[in-house]
Design a protein around this motif. Sequence first.
Motif, PDB file in Angstrom:
ATOM      1  N   LEU D 378      47.751  13.400  -7.479  1.00  0.00           N
ATOM      2  CA  LEU D 378      48.084  13.942  -6.162  1.00  0.00           C
ATOM      3  C   LEU D 378      47.835  12.881  -5.085  1.00  0.00           C
ATOM      4  N   GLN D 379      46.932  11.940  -5.385  1.00  0.00           N
ATOM      5  CA  GLN D 379      46.710  10.855  -4.433  1.00  0.00           C
ATOM      6  C   GLN D 379      47.873   9.859  -4.491  1.00  0.00           C
ATOM      7  N   TYR D 386      52.909  18.192  -4.732  1.00  0.00           N
ATOM      8  CA  TYR D 386      53.015  19.471  -4.024  1.00  0.00           C
ATOM      9  C   TYR D 386      54.238  20.258  -4.479  1.00  0.00           C
ATOM     10  N   LEU D 441      48.249  21.431 -13.458  1.00  0.00           N
ATOM     11  CA  LEU D 441      47.929  21.085 -12.081  1.00  0.00           C
ATOM     12  C   LEU D 441      46.595  20.413 -12.002  1.00  0.00           C
ATOM     13  N   LEU D 446      45.068  17.182  -9.786  1.00  0.00           N
ATOM     14  CA  LEU D 446      43.731  17.159  -9.207  1.00  0.00           C
ATOM     15  C   LEU D 446      42.857  16.359 -10.157  1.00  0.00           C
ATOM     16  N   GLY D 447      41.571  16.458  -9.994  1.00  0.00           N
ATOM     17  CA  GLY D 447      40.697  15.733 -10.897  1.00  0.00           C
ATOM     18  C   GLY D 447      40.652  14.262 -10.523  1.00  0.00           C
TER      19      GLY D 447
END
Lengths: 325, 150, 406, 615
Positions: D378-379, D386, D441, D446-447
């Motif tokens: 996500l980064q 998204y 997800l 994440l993570g």
Amino acid sequence: MATLFDYLLIITFYFAAIGLAFFFSWGAAWVFRKLSARLQARKGPPAYQPIADIIKLFGKERFIPRLANKFLYTLSPLVALSAILILSFMIPPGTPFWPGPLAFDLIVILYFSVMFSLAFVIAGWASGSPWGKIGASREVAMILSVELPLAIALLIPSLALARVGSGFSLSITDVIAAQEGIFIWFLPNWFLFHYPLASVALFLALLTKSWMRPFGDIPEAEQEIFAGPLTEYGGPLLGIFELARLFRFYVFTALFVDLYLGGGDGLIFPLNLLVFLVKCLVIVIIMTIIHVASARYRISHAFKWFLTVCLAFAVFSLIRVLVGF
Amino acid sequence: MMGLMSWARGKSPWIAVLHAGGCNNCDIEVLDVLTPRFDVERLGVLWKQNPRHADILITNGCVSKHSKVFIKRIYDQMLAPKKVVALGSCACTGGIYVEGEGRNVEETHTIIGGVDKAIPVDVYVPGCPPKPEAIIQGVAIAIEKLKKGD
Amino acid sequence: MTRKKKTEKKTIPMQIDEVTAPEYVIPLGPFHPALLEGEYFKLKVEGEKVLEVDLKLGYNYRGIMKLAESRSYHQNMYLFERVCGICSAAHTTAYSTTVEMLGGIELPDRARYIRTLIAELERIHSHLLWAGVGMELIGFKTLFMLIWRDREHVLDVLEAISGNRQHYAMNTIGGVRKDIEKEAIPKIEEKLKVLHKATETATKAVLEDGGIRARTKGIGTLDKEIAKQISVVGPVARAAGIKIDVRKDDPYAAYDEIPFDVITANDGDIFSMALVRLGELVESVKISQYCLDKLKTTGGPIQAEVKEIPPGEAVGRVEAPRGELMYYLVSNGTNTPERARVRTPSYLNDYALLFMLPGESLADVPITVASIDPCMACTDRICTVVNQDMRTQKTSTIQELFKNSR
Amino acid sequence: MIDPAIVIIVLYIAAAFCLLGKKIRKGNDVVALLAIGFALLAVVLNYFYLPLWISVPGVFGFAFTINGYTNLIALIATFIGFLVVVYSVKYIEHRGSSYSLFVLLTIGSLIGMAYSWNLFWVFLFAEVATITSTFLIAHHLKSPSFEGGLKYLSIQIFASLFVVVGLGFIYQEALASGYSGIGAFSIDFLLSSGLLTGFIGKFSLFLIFLGFLVKVPSFPIHTWLPDASTVAPASISTLLHAMMIKVAGMPAFLILLLFHSLFVSINFWLVICSLGILTMLICVIIAFAQNDLKRLLAFDSVSQMGYVILGMGIGGLAISFYDITTDPVWLVVAAGGITAGLFHLLNHSLFKSVLFFSAGAIEHETGTRDINQLGGLLQAMPKTGYVMLIGSLAIAGVPLLNGFISKWMVYNACISAGQPVFALIAIFTSALTLAVFLRILCSVFLGNSPGTFEGVHAAPRSMFTPSLLLAIGCILFGVFPQIAILFLILPATTVLLPVAITPPANPLFWVSLDLFLLGTLLIIGLIIGYLLYRIKWGATPSEAEDKTMPFTGGTLKDPYLKVEEARPASTVFSYPFRSLLNGVRRSHTGLVNMYILWFVLFAVLMLSLLIVGWI
């Protein structure tokens, strides 16, 4: 189509409902803490304690961990709050009448309750903490174990409507309306007496959903994984989570009272609200006693329990509804 | 608004207990304070063993060279406003494990002294171990400081 | 102890994946609700199953044995009392016993009974503390509260006798510092009755509650053979079926004349450890009562005259609440010991965790760690790092441990 | 209107042009985009029944018809096909001319199949699409690709044997009654002439049904889809999942529902519903165990098709067993079940395309599909993340997204039809789906990043825009499902129902909740929370070095713990199902012989049930 006036009316009712839910939850939270303290031979906190905790949290500094995803980290408490506010609006306070073009479908209620848990899962993962992730994984496992008995027990009153006399409907207001009158002798026509086993299954599922032991606090077992999904939360965001969790005292007890305890028993306005709130309080007290008198089980125990015993209870009642004995 | 916040801070201090190193006795006395005879939940005190949630860090024991880093880190990870209570003689000065008198302690080969050598301390509660009543008083003084904010 | 099965090479590429959970590392400590003291477990976990444990100690290292070489015998009494806050009387008993052996000092009878009484009261307080914390760690907060409420009674007794709730400072070389007055004894007996009832209630609760049973039975099992090999002591050994107790095997103070049973269990799991400790509570109450009865009739001084300590060495052993506590002192004829060595029970028992933890669920780690009643304050006087890969080198590590513990 | 024949011919000719363009790769893209753009335009025009009529008489023997149903299916096929072509521009980097050629041929054949109203042409276009898509699946020209492609081809060809036999029976009947020619297979003709009566008609239709059921796919014969879509490029997986299984699978239900008068046994429809239930439940459990992102998505696709099968089955139950012409209650059930199934079909092509496009982007950027090795994306790729979040939540049935509406309608249909058990299992499946997608997800987006994806950057615009469009569609249909139901689904339902839907029996009745209002309330709640969060209560933030580092209990630095090491893996979710999964695993041997054996056993079982007369 609804007119603008309808919309405004509904939004007014929304705020009225969350006001009611807030004040009831505050009282119930105090009863919960005071009663558990008394049962543990302690004095317990004063009545303003639940709200003082939340206000204090809002007064702490705002903070976002370095490894967290900023957007989801901030969003998930808001989603949790929003979902539980909608739930507290959707579950009527014991009255068959509730305004507007919204029919309060039980399946929608079920999905919003999952959405509420989902916010915690996302929060745990988005916060970037190993404890948060373990807690989130446990939360998912809890959703999975509770979901099936919960869904069955939730739908049984609605499926049983046909037997009581009115037609099929998934609407919660119809379920409340169907429970007026007398069952046998002096017993009221509650679904509790029609389907006692299903009500037990629902009660246990709701107990777990409201973070009460024996199973409910597995995802945030503080002796094992700090605060689970909320480990990295602090300050206002934790305050929002705590505020959302405060509403559980209203939402999950009200759901049980509406479905299995006859809501307000079809009385006139101020009286039915009173009767409803008293019933909710009784449920809170029973939940508290179970919470205080039990150890925390492991997650494998929760699976075994919900997917065997609870499911058996629910399925037995379901067969009774379908076959009709 | 600030009055309400100050009231809430005074009514809801959550504590975390940090054992810096020492004989572990003050730790047990802090737990005692939570249990029925003293029951500090009356005052709104909750035992949250998570620095992100806690307002008051109760430290006990002397600081060793080994534990200094993690004490500092735990303190850093608390969110403002926060207060620290040094509980017991070891936490105040280093106690029996250091050589020297009063605050002018000498380091031994492992112990560097009281908790104030690692993190800023707001309230000192001496005693070996302090009585539960003294602990409650120490927390109460910390609450008074907490009410004022930073 | 779990040896992971090696996945066989897939010959058919389109088969469904084998269900495996990747391994990851979880840090438990040094600051964790399950551990009141600074210790650090690096757990390698698959899903929620613990595969490997790596234990690091030393956060609590205060260099006590080094300090003891620069302080006089009487000063050291207070220093060794503060090795550990929970079993402080056991430490002073062991220390003074050792010094008395060095100096050839005979204890007066009354001092022997008072010493035994304090030791047993401390055992009661320690075991009740353990039971309470154990209940807290499996999430049974109510029982924690109730057990600790009852524990206050024993603290009252200790406060009445010694003037302090913890760190009683009762023992001294050649006897005890304070006498127990005749008028105080009936009050103490009353409290003991309350305690007796409380221990029985606690035992009943622990034995009969389904939740506690489910959380403790079959968890953290220590095999009897392994227990013998790694030479665990105290309740951990007795729970595994090894009948050792310094009070019986090598009596000190007044234990040679007091009748009591050594409680043992067979399974070696946490439930057995709870059984052993709760059984010992009852025995301790009985021993305390015996001592009080004797105190009513026995008169005499409470301290022997202490002369110079001649050069030499001595080993004293005491059954602390956690097991065998051993002191070794070398005297050079001055008023400070030449060398002091303390071997505490937790030091041996901690190692058992490396055998008990693998294979358990993450949820059971706190209670398993607590089940041996680890006392880092005891253990961390010397800085030792036990760092083992359980799966690959089992035998060599035991030898290493022996080497370390020498 | 534009004759579908023109669309198909344009696509085929464009495909032939691509053969020439071996030297001019850019030219391939332009030709493909122009052709598919024209096709999209034509299909949309057809959708509005514009009076302009352009036709090529004689070609394909007037096989096509334009009605609500064919419009819906063709629209799905063309729209997703368009996005696939757009996506492929950047995604397929080293392609020969054959890629565009086969993509255009496949899409063309599928559009032809969508518009065909003649069983023979349906079969023929299906065969063309099967063969051309086999080349696409084996696009990477590596050993597993060939294996996947061959597995796909052999199972499909085996399935088409059933269709051929069924068609043969029908032709024999037609010959016996004096009809000949391809026109004998026309659905309208078969319906009106009453040719198919009695056991032979039932038997032959059932054989055709079985042949097309493989393409849906249903439970015991679902194995080809995950295997094929794992080895295929992501764009082709999208093509398989969002178009192929829908366009090629729907004829199975089309014939069942249109010839419902032959299947009046309630057992028959209950068997269909049970197939749906088994499909959704078993495949979602298998999806739990998958570590390969695309394989997981593929098994989940099969599971989602279970909802479609269930909806269609409930609709068929109501049509054939109850008298819906006089009983409005059962008319609602019939219309509702079919609408729910078709709506879920549409929704599934939206969100599954989003997910496959995103999975392709992830593979494109990071070079791996292993969920356990991915992390913290996500980064690195926030947009894709998204969009995939929306897709995942939609497929899991989170309220105010489209998946929720169609699933809700399926539950409603089941409960109103007196089969609440199906609804309850479907609800449970929905929870399992949520867990499966939370796993993706959480561990992919994440993570913590395992640290190996430093150079990963956002996907190219042409790979991101298609998924963004579809994600917007997911939200739009979630908040205003009325749009999709009224304009897209109901016309199709009308074709499949024997009677017209009268206003009180409108399935919109089931969307009883004003979702816009619900959305408003949700946003009010969010605003309340945000205000509480933003109010300045007067706390000065503390400044400290380690403040924002994750709280691990005091340890952070190397001798004790690297934060990267402490990344709890997502498979934690799968532990309750481990023993069950290992059982399923043993049965999925990966051998095509075994899979065909399953198919044969399944067909023998079903046919013998039919012959015995139980269904």
